[in-house]
Scaffold this active site. Structure first.
Site, PDB file in Angstrom:
ATOM      1  N   SER A  60     -11.524  -0.114  10.119  1.00 19.16           N
ATOM      2  CA  SER A  60     -12.352   0.752   9.270  1.00 19.16           C
ATOM      3  C   SER A  60     -13.036   1.857  10.069  1.00 19.16           C
ATOM      4  O   SER A  60     -13.219   1.754  11.286  1.00 19.16           O
ATOM      5  CB  SER A  60     -13.424  -0.079   8.572  1.00 19.16           C
ATOM      6  OG  SER A  60     -12.867  -1.191   7.927  1.00 19.16           O
TER       7      SER A  60
HETATM    8  N1  SAH Z   1     -13.014  -4.649   8.966  1.00 19.23           N
HETATM    9  C1  SAH Z   1     -11.618  -4.613   9.290  1.00 19.23           C
HETATM   10  C2  SAH Z   1     -10.917  -3.933   8.131  1.00 19.23           C
HETATM   11  C3  SAH Z   1      -9.485  -4.174   8.057  1.00 19.23           C
HETATM   12  S1  SAH Z   1      -8.706  -3.404   6.667  1.00 19.23           S
HETATM   13  C4  SAH Z   1     -11.445  -3.803  10.572  1.00 19.23           C
HETATM   14  O1  SAH Z   1     -12.285  -2.939  10.818  1.00 19.23           O
HETATM   15  O2  SAH Z   1     -10.500  -4.028  11.324  1.00 19.23           O
HETATM   16  C5  SAH Z   1      -8.819  -4.634   5.426  1.00 19.23           C
HETATM   17  C6  SAH Z   1      -8.254  -5.984   5.763  1.00 19.23           C
HETATM   18  O3  SAH Z   1      -8.281  -6.768   4.567  1.00 19.23           O
HETATM   19  C7  SAH Z   1      -6.801  -5.975   6.222  1.00 19.23           C
HETATM   20  O4  SAH Z   1      -6.705  -6.617   7.449  1.00 19.23           O
HETATM   21  C8  SAH Z   1      -6.059  -6.721   5.137  1.00 19.23           C
HETATM   22  O5  SAH Z   1      -4.968  -7.469   5.621  1.00 19.23           O
HETATM   23  C9  SAH Z   1      -7.147  -7.607   4.574  1.00 19.23           C
HETATM   24  N2  SAH Z   1      -6.895  -8.075   3.194  1.00 19.23           N
HETATM   25  C10 SAH Z   1      -6.297  -7.424   2.173  1.00 19.23           C
HETATM   26  N3  SAH Z   1      -6.267  -8.195   1.072  1.00 19.23           N
HETATM   27  C11 SAH Z   1      -6.865  -9.360   1.407  1.00 19.23           C
HETATM   28  C12 SAH Z   1      -7.149 -10.553   0.697  1.00 19.23           C
HETATM   29  N4  SAH Z   1      -6.818 -10.728  -0.588  1.00 19.23           N
HETATM   30  N5  SAH Z   1      -7.783 -11.536   1.354  1.00 19.23           N
HETATM   31  C13 SAH Z   1      -8.150 -11.409   2.658  1.00 19.23           C
HETATM   32  N6  SAH Z   1      -7.910 -10.303   3.377  1.00 19.23           N
HETATM   33  C14 SAH Z   1      -7.275  -9.293   2.762  1.00 19.23           C
END
Ligand code: SAH
Length: 217
Positions: A60
């Protein structure tokens, strides 16, 4: 410029952009974002923008993480649920500020990689689950039923009701709600059992994927 100097410059940028919570700014000045991005993006680690990680997901944008963390009014004794572990960067920021973080990630490869990075960074107050964040924290250990704060780092098509159930009385949840690229950050407060919703600002997150449950036919 050294990573350390780039990190301090990012903190100055966050402060200039209106982040005033000193403890939030402090953790951004400590956690090395370069450890959580893909090797080919290390030189861009301190740009205030999301960057690709694997599985088509992103780490993010620092300003968005800082806004969400500020909205949560984090306290050192808080128990926090994070949905979407991704790279583990935000998990590291949270775990440096609160008592414990429980984090859920859908993609096992991302979770396992984040676990490795966070464990080698020395974090001992993080619990991991690989599964669907729409279901909240569903794990025997620690068997937590409620959380002081919940942070969702992917866009939900609607407010996740299971997460509302797992929000403790007096708790706060931040969740982007809306279709792809057109979401509004919702800040949800639980007061006397009632949910109060404040719509905060527009944002653009990857979707919170809905896994299809196989029913008995
Ligand atoms: N805070 C993290 C954001 C990653 S993007 C960072 O800064 O690295 C959002 C994440 O949510 C992704 O890794 C994706 O795989 C995950 N995601 C998407 N749908 C999801 C779900 N239903 N349950 C859990 N994780 C999920």
């Amino acid at each position: 410029m050294r990573f350390e100097d780039q990190r301090q410059r990012l903190v100055a940028e966050l402060s200039f952009s209106g982040i005033s919570d000193v403890t939030v700014l402090e953790v951004f000045s400590k956690i090395p974002r370069e450890d959580y991005v893909l090797p080919e993006y290390k030189e861009y680690a301190y740009r205030n923008q999301p960057l690709p990680i694997s599985e088509g997901q992103t780490i993010s944008q620092p300003l968005m993480i800082a806004l969400m963390m500020s909205a949560l009014k984090l306290h050192p004794q808080d128990l926090v649920l994070e949905i979407g572990t991704g790279s583990g960067y935000q998990t590291a920021l949270l775990a440096s500020m609160v008592r414990e973080v429980c984090t859920v990630e859908l993609h096992d490869s991302l979770s396992l990689k984040a676990q490795k990075t966070l464990k080698s960074a020395g974090f001992k107050n993080i619990y991991y689950r690989i599964g669907d964040g729409w279901e909240g924290w569903q794990k025997a250990y620690p068997a937590y039923q409620e959380f002081d704060k919940i942070i969702v780092s992917a866009a939900a098509s609607e407010i996740p009701s299971r997460l509302c159930d797992q929000l403790a009385e007096g708790g706060i949840m931040v969740v982007p709600v809306g279709p792809s690229l057109a979401q509004i950050l919702h800040i949800i407060y639980k007061e006397k059992g009632e949910l109060k919703i404040r719509k905060d600002c527009p944002c653009a997150f990857v979707p919170l994927i809905k896994t299809v449950k196989r029913g008995i036919s």
